[in-house]
Design a protein around this motif. Structure first.
Motif, PDB file in Angstrom:
ATOM      1  N   CYS A  59      38.814  49.415  40.688  1.00  0.00           N
ATOM      2  CA  CYS A  59      38.095  48.384  41.443  1.00  0.00           C
ATOM      3  C   CYS A  59      36.994  47.760  40.587  1.00  0.00           C
ATOM      4  O   CYS A  59      36.807  46.541  40.591  1.00  0.00           O
ATOM      5  CB  CYS A  59      37.498  48.984  42.715  1.00  0.00           C
TER       6      CYS A  59
ATOM      7  N   LEU B 172      38.535  45.393  38.179  1.00  0.00           N
ATOM      8  CA  LEU B 172      38.926  44.139  38.811  1.00  0.00           C
ATOM      9  C   LEU B 172      37.721  43.246  39.090  1.00  0.00           C
ATOM     10  O   LEU B 172      37.822  42.016  39.014  1.00  0.00           O
ATOM     11  CB  LEU B 172      39.683  44.427  40.114  1.00  0.00           C
ATOM     12  N   VAL B 173      36.573  43.853  39.421  1.00  0.00           N
ATOM     13  CA  VAL B 173      35.351  43.069  39.616  1.00  0.00           C
ATOM     14  C   VAL B 173      34.994  42.334  38.325  1.00  0.00           C
ATOM     15  O   VAL B 173      34.646  41.150  38.336  1.00  0.00           O
ATOM     16  CB  VAL B 173      34.181  43.968  40.074  1.00  0.00           C
TER      17      VAL B 173
ATOM     18  N   SER C 266      37.314  39.431  37.794  1.00  0.00           N
ATOM     19  CA  SER C 266      37.175  38.320  38.735  1.00  0.00           C
ATOM     20  C   SER C 266      36.138  37.294  38.281  1.00  0.00           C
ATOM     21  O   SER C 266      36.194  36.136  38.694  1.00  0.00           O
ATOM     22  CB  SER C 266      36.793  38.855  40.121  1.00  0.00           C
ATOM     23  N   LYS C 267      35.192  37.713  37.442  1.00  0.00           N
ATOM     24  CA  LYS C 267      34.113  36.813  37.043  1.00  0.00           C
ATOM     25  C   LYS C 267      34.404  36.055  35.744  1.00  0.00           C
ATOM     26  O   LYS C 267      33.583  35.273  35.296  1.00  0.00           O
ATOM     27  CB  LYS C 267      32.802  37.607  36.874  1.00  0.00           C
TER      28      LYS C 267
ATOM     29  N   SER D 198      39.128  39.940  43.227  1.00  0.00           N
ATOM     30  CA  SER D 198      38.153  40.765  43.940  1.00  0.00           C
ATOM     31  C   SER D 198      38.541  40.964  45.402  1.00  0.00           C
ATOM     32  O   SER D 198      38.034  41.877  46.060  1.00  0.00           O
ATOM     33  CB  SER D 198      36.757  40.142  43.856  1.00  0.00           C
TER      34      SER D 198
ATOM     35  N   VAL E 298      39.844  44.350  45.870  1.00  0.00           N
ATOM     36  CA  VAL E 298      38.853  45.425  45.769  1.00  0.00           C
ATOM     37  C   VAL E 298      38.285  45.782  47.137  1.00  0.00           C
ATOM     38  O   VAL E 298      38.069  46.959  47.449  1.00  0.00           O
ATOM     39  CB  VAL E 298      37.713  45.013  44.812  1.00  0.00           C
TER      40      VAL E 298
ATOM     41  N   LEU F  36      30.013  48.061  46.674  1.00  0.00           N
ATOM     42  CA  LEU F  36      30.562  46.951  45.890  1.00  0.00           C
ATOM     43  C   LEU F  36      29.480  45.974  45.445  1.00  0.00           C
ATOM     44  O   LEU F  36      29.556  45.422  44.339  1.00  0.00           O
ATOM     45  CB  LEU F  36      31.626  46.225  46.711  1.00  0.00           C
TER      46      LEU F  36
ATOM     47  N   LEU G  60      29.080  43.595  41.931  1.00  0.00           N
ATOM     48  CA  LEU G  60      29.194  42.136  41.931  1.00  0.00           C
ATOM     49  C   LEU G  60      27.955  41.491  41.318  1.00  0.00           C
ATOM     50  O   LEU G  60      28.061  40.494  40.589  1.00  0.00           O
ATOM     51  CB  LEU G  60      29.382  41.627  43.365  1.00  0.00           C
TER      52      LEU G  60
ATOM     53  N   ASN H 174      31.804  41.077  51.451  1.00  0.00           N
ATOM     54  CA  ASN H 174      31.832  40.473  50.113  1.00  0.00           C
ATOM     55  C   ASN H 174      33.121  39.679  49.878  1.00  0.00           C
ATOM     56  O   ASN H 174      33.719  39.757  48.810  1.00  0.00           O
ATOM     57  CB  ASN H 174      31.683  41.549  49.034  1.00  0.00           C
TER      58      ASN H 174
ATOM     59  N   ILE I  98      33.492  47.657  34.374  1.00  0.00           N
ATOM     60  CA  ILE I  98      33.263  46.238  34.666  1.00  0.00           C
ATOM     61  C   ILE I  98      33.349  45.420  33.374  1.00  0.00           C
ATOM     62  O   ILE I  98      33.987  44.366  33.325  1.00  0.00           O
ATOM     63  CB  ILE I  98      31.896  46.038  35.344  1.00  0.00           C
TER      64      ILE I  98
ATOM     65  N   THR J 228      46.791  42.112  48.286  1.00  0.00           N
ATOM     66  CA  THR J 228      45.604  42.020  49.135  1.00  0.00           C
ATOM     67  C   THR J 228      45.988  42.094  50.608  1.00  0.00           C
ATOM     68  O   THR J 228      45.327  42.784  51.399  1.00  0.00           O
ATOM     69  CB  THR J 228      44.843  40.719  48.860  1.00  0.00           C
TER      70      THR J 228
END
Length: 248
Positions: free
Chosen positions: A17, A20-21, A24-25, A32, A35, A52, A56, A151, A212, A239
Motif C-alpha cells: 500500500c 502504491l501511495v 500515485s503521486k 491510491s 489502497v 493512510l 499521503l 482519502n 513510498i 479497486t
C-alpha cells in the motif's frame, strides 16, 4: 491496534500500500484507490484513514516540490472553502457511526469514484459542466467529505479540474497544492477528534517511507512501460473488488 503484532501477510500488504501511495503521486492515476479498501480491511475503516493520511502527506510534499509553480489558484480558491464544509460534515458523520458503517460509507464512496472515473473516460471532449459557483460548491463538498472519510477525493477533484480544461502541468500542480492543503488540514482533526493518529501510527508511517520512495521510482518506470488503458482497467477491476470486500 496494540503493538506491531501484525502477521507477515499484513506487513506485506501494508508495504505494498505504501508503494502504491508513492506511485500515485508520480503520474500513475487511480492507484491510491486500491489502497483505501485494502488498509480498511487490515486496520478497520476509521483507523485506516488515519494510518493512510501521513503517507499521503509525505507523498504530497514530493508532488508539490516538483509542480508547485503550475497551480491555478483561482480554481483552488473556489474549491477549498467548500471542501472544508465537506470535511466538517464528514467529521460529524465519523463521530456518530460505528466502524462497520464507516467501512460501508467508504465502500460506497469508492464505488461512486470508480463510476465517476469510468464516466469521465467516456466523456473526454464534451462541454459537460458549467463554470459556475454551484458546480464548484457541489464538487468541493463531495470532495471534502470523501477525503475526510476515506482519502478518496482524487477522482472527484480530477473531474472538476478536467471540466475547467486545464493543461496537463496546471492540472497536476493545482491538484498537488489542493491535496497538500487539505491533507495537512485533516491531520490535527484525526489526532484531536477521531484519535486515529498517534505516535504508534506515525512510527508505522515512518517505517513505510522507504516503500513510498521506492513506489515513486517504480511509478516513473511503470508509466513508460505499460499502456494507460490496460493499467486503468486493472486498477478499476481490483479497486471494485477491494471495495466489495469492505461490504462483506
Amino acid at each position: 491496534m496494540h503493538g506491531f503484532d501484525f502477521s507477515t501477510l499484513q506487513w506485506i500488504l501494508f508495504a505494498v500500500c505504501a508503494l502504491l501511495v508513492g506511485m500515485s503521486k508520480v503520474g500513475v492515476p487511480g492507484v491510491s484507490m486500491l489502497v483505501v479498501p485494502a488498509l480498511a480491511i487490515v486496520f478497520g475503516g476509521k483507523a485506516s484513514a488515519g494510518i493512510l493520511l501521513p503517507m499521503l502527506m509525505m507523498a504530497d510534499i514530493f508532488a508539490v516540490s516538483y509542480y508547485h509553480r503550475h497551480a491555478e489558484w483561482k480554481y483552488l480558491l473556489k474549491l477549498l472553502p467548500w471542501a472544508f464544509v465537506g470535511i466538517a460534515i464528514a467529521l460529524w458523520v465519523g463521530h456518530v457511526v460505528n466502524d462497520e458503517w464507516f467501512k460501508n460509507i467508504m465502500a460506497v464512496l469508492v464505488f461512486l469514484c470508480i463510476g465517476l472515473m469510468l464516466w469521465k473516460d467516456r466523456q473526454k471532449n464534451g462541454q459537460l459542466f458549467p463554470n459556475s459557483w454551484w458546480f464548484a460548491a457541489v464538487m468541493g463538498v463531495l470532495g471534502g467529505f470523501a477525503t475526510m472519510i476515506g482519502n478518496v477525493a482524487g477522482p472527484i477533484f480530477a473531474i472538476y479540474l478536467l471540466a475547467m480544461h486545464l493543461p496537463k502541468k496546471s492540472f497536476i500542480g493545482t491538484g498537488a497544492w489542493f491535496f497538500l492543503i487539505v491533507n495537512f488540514s485533516k491531520f490535527p482533526l484525526h489526532i484531536l477528534f477521531w484519535k486515529t493518529i498517534n505516535w504508534q501510527t506515525l512510527t508505522l508511517n515512518i517505517l513505510m517511507l522507504p516503500a513510498i520512495a521506492l513506489g515513486a521510482f517504480l511509478g516513473i518506470a511503470l508509466v513508460k512501460q505499460i499502456s494507460e488503458q490496460l493499467y486503468r482497467t486493472a486498477v478499476i477491476v481490483l479497486t471494485a473488488l477491494s471495495a466489495f470486500l469492505l461490504l462483506i
